[in-house]
Design a protein around this motif. Sequence first.
Motif, mmCIF file in Angstrom:
data_model
loop_
_atom_site.group_PDB
_atom_site.id
_atom_site.type_symbol
_atom_site.label_atom_id
_atom_site.label_comp_id
_atom_site.label_asym_id
_atom_site.label_seq_id
_atom_site.Cartn_x
_atom_site.Cartn_y
_atom_site.Cartn_z
ATOM 1 N N ALA A 1 0.835 -1.206 0.000
ATOM 2 C CA ALA A 1 0.000 0.000 0.000
ATOM 3 C C ALA A 1 0.869 1.254 0.000
ATOM 4 N N ARG A 2 1.931 1.207 0.782
ATOM 5 C CA ARG A 2 2.818 2.384 0.887
ATOM 6 C C ARG A 2 3.542 2.634 -0.436
ATOM 7 N N LEU A 3 4.010 1.563 -1.041
ATOM 8 C CA LEU A 3 4.708 1.722 -2.324
ATOM 9 C C LEU A 3 3.744 2.214 -3.406
ATOM 10 N N ARG A 4 2.513 1.746 -3.344
ATOM 11 C CA ARG A 4 1.511 2.220 -4.306
ATOM 12 C C ARG A 4 1.295 3.720 -4.102
ATOM 13 N N ALA A 5 1.251 4.143 -2.846
ATOM 14 C CA ALA A 5 1.005 5.559 -2.550
ATOM 15 C C ALA A 5 2.110 6.463 -3.106
ATOM 16 N N VAL A 6 3.344 5.942 -3.142
ATOM 17 C CA VAL A 6 4.436 6.782 -3.671
ATOM 18 C C VAL A 6 4.692 6.487 -5.158
ATOM 19 N N GLY A 7 3.782 5.740 -5.775
ATOM 20 C CA GLY A 7 3.886 5.489 -7.211
ATOM 21 C C GLY A 7 4.891 4.427 -7.583
ATOM 22 N N LEU A 8 5.122 3.485 -6.684
ATOM 23 C CA LEU A 8 6.111 2.443 -6.978
ATOM 24 C C LEU A 8 5.532 1.040 -6.776
ATOM 25 N N ALA A 9 4.247 0.901 -7.087
ATOM 26 C CA ALA A 9 3.610 -0.412 -6.908
ATOM 27 C C ALA A 9 4.336 -1.472 -7.730
ATOM 28 N N GLY A 10 4.486 -2.637 -7.151
ATOM 29 C CA GLY A 10 5.085 -3.762 -7.874
ATOM 30 C C GLY A 10 6.601 -3.774 -7.909
ATOM 31 N N ASN A 11 7.220 -2.859 -7.168
ATOM 32 C CA ASN A 11 8.692 -2.801 -7.182
ATOM 33 C C ASN A 11 9.314 -3.463 -5.948
ATOM 34 N N GLU A 12 8.513 -4.223 -5.202
ATOM 35 C CA GLU A 12 8.996 -4.795 -3.939
ATOM 36 C C GLU A 12 10.262 -5.629 -4.095
ATOM 37 N N ALA A 13 10.338 -6.389 -5.180
ATOM 38 C CA ALA A 13 11.441 -7.359 -5.310
ATOM 39 C C ALA A 13 12.724 -6.738 -5.868
ATOM 40 N N LYS A 14 12.653 -5.490 -6.313
ATOM 41 C CA LYS A 14 13.854 -4.869 -6.897
ATOM 42 C C LYS A 14 14.866 -4.513 -5.818
ATOM 43 N N MET A 15 16.119 -4.446 -6.215
ATOM 44 C CA MET A 15 17.168 -3.976 -5.306
ATOM 45 C C MET A 15 17.337 -2.470 -5.510
ATOM 46 N N PRO A 16 17.761 -1.743 -4.468
ATOM 47 C CA PRO A 16 17.932 -0.284 -4.624
ATOM 48 C C PRO A 16 18.823 0.099 -5.809
ATOM 49 N N ALA A 17 19.812 -0.723 -6.121
ATOM 50 C CA ALA A 17 20.725 -0.394 -7.225
ATOM 51 C C ALA A 17 20.008 -0.362 -8.572
#
Lengths: 260, 247
Positions: B120-136
């Motif tokens: 929900a938080r990632l969706r709120a900041v416009g990054l839905a579906g990016n959970e599995a990515k690494m910061p790099a």
Amino acid sequence: MFGFVERAITQVGTTTVRIAREVGGIVVLAFDVLRALFPPTLDGRELVKNLYKMGNQSVPIVALTAFFAGGLMLVQSAPFVEKLQAHALAGWAAGYAVLREIGPILIALMFSGRVGANNTAELGTMTVTEQLDGLRALAIDPIRYLIVPRVVAMVVMLLALTVIGDLVALVGAAITAKAVVGIEFSTFIHSVVDNLKPYDFLHGIYKSMVFGASIALTSCYFGVTVRGGAVGVGRAVNAAVVAAAVSVMLLDFFMTYWLG
Amino acid sequence: MIELAAVRKRFGRHAVLDGIDLQVPTGARLGIIGPAASGKSVLLKLVCGLLRPDAGQVMIDGTDITERSEEGLAATRARIGFLFQNYALFDFMTVGDNVAFPLARRGGLAEDEIARRVSARLRAVGLAGNEAKMPAELSGGMKKRVGIARATIAHPEIVIYDEPTAGLDPVTTSKVYDLLRADQETTGATVIAVSSDVEALCRFVDTVAFLYQGKIRYQGAAQTLTDAPDPVVRQFVRGDLEGPLEG
């Protein structure tokens, strides 16, 4: 003339203060790590991750180095073994040197170059990118969360690698003995078993534990005290490797003296 | 209430903060502006106890945190969410784990619930579906938004944003400030935000403090900043090349 003397004295003083500060910092870090270990509240996931990364992935390079180091013992001593017809003592000589000195020192230096340097670079990068501050801001103590698992993993894994390295070095020595001097495996094994005491093995194990703690603390200290971005990380890695090598040699000297 | 009294901080011979007096009432939104290297980030770190002042006091709800040990500061820091200027994302964790970290360390929530809140938080900041990515694998703007998600997911009582919209395009900047405002209105958190985007910041905060040469040179309502009586503040806000502003 006076200018040169003044510069020399300044240089000596600056270096002395720097070394004193670094040794003091490492000692303080050691106390912090000990404090965090009683009671042990280290992060299990971080510990397992570090055990794997630092230990398992170091086995091939340690085994390769140990094999040839063991063989080298025999290559160096082969002319004397032949000359004195001391075939029955070749296993003892190689084993004594490997278990007490060559194994612990060589593997510690390899470990320092591979794992210690990597650890400093990793922690250094985390420091300059404010990740350690990020942990602190989340009320996580970086010592408990990052440093303690690494120190424990490095001590445990250097110990394990030394045991593996000792065995592989003896195998290397036995194979070389057969190939170079024609000593049968059974003769070599008898020479090792009959002449070496368990303490010869433990002597090296005690050393590897202390070397592991020393490499871990120096690599962590130089990692968390990095200043100055990527250049600073490079300098820290260099300083950590040099400090670890010097500390291993100094500790080896004193421990050999004390352990007998 | 966050209160800084006569706070001084030096790095070597350089006095970065030279007698800061500042009060932020509970539930207020304060913006801090000032020229580059004027000590804005240092001030934020002092509030969180990441740096200690050389002199003066930093009080949070009447408690002086300057003399507290790291262990003693843990309870205070657990009430604070901090967005770092350079993101400070843990590069050994996925995006999802980074955002989940404050909740996971605090305990008391099932993994499913943490995962739901992270999504929900990632969706709120416009990054839905990016959970599995690494910061790099993320761009600077995406990292910044992950940092915002991590700083706010546990609904802290105090939220500190260091350049929350640096590297973001104008539309995303507006969206992010809308989100931060909605969050603050829901939680009633006390907010301190540093930003170089003065115009956007002023639409988010109630009051603005101008930090200059180690001191708070001006503090007043965000809406009247452009009409500030101090010519240094006016020059900075308007971006004029000519004027009394040094450096």
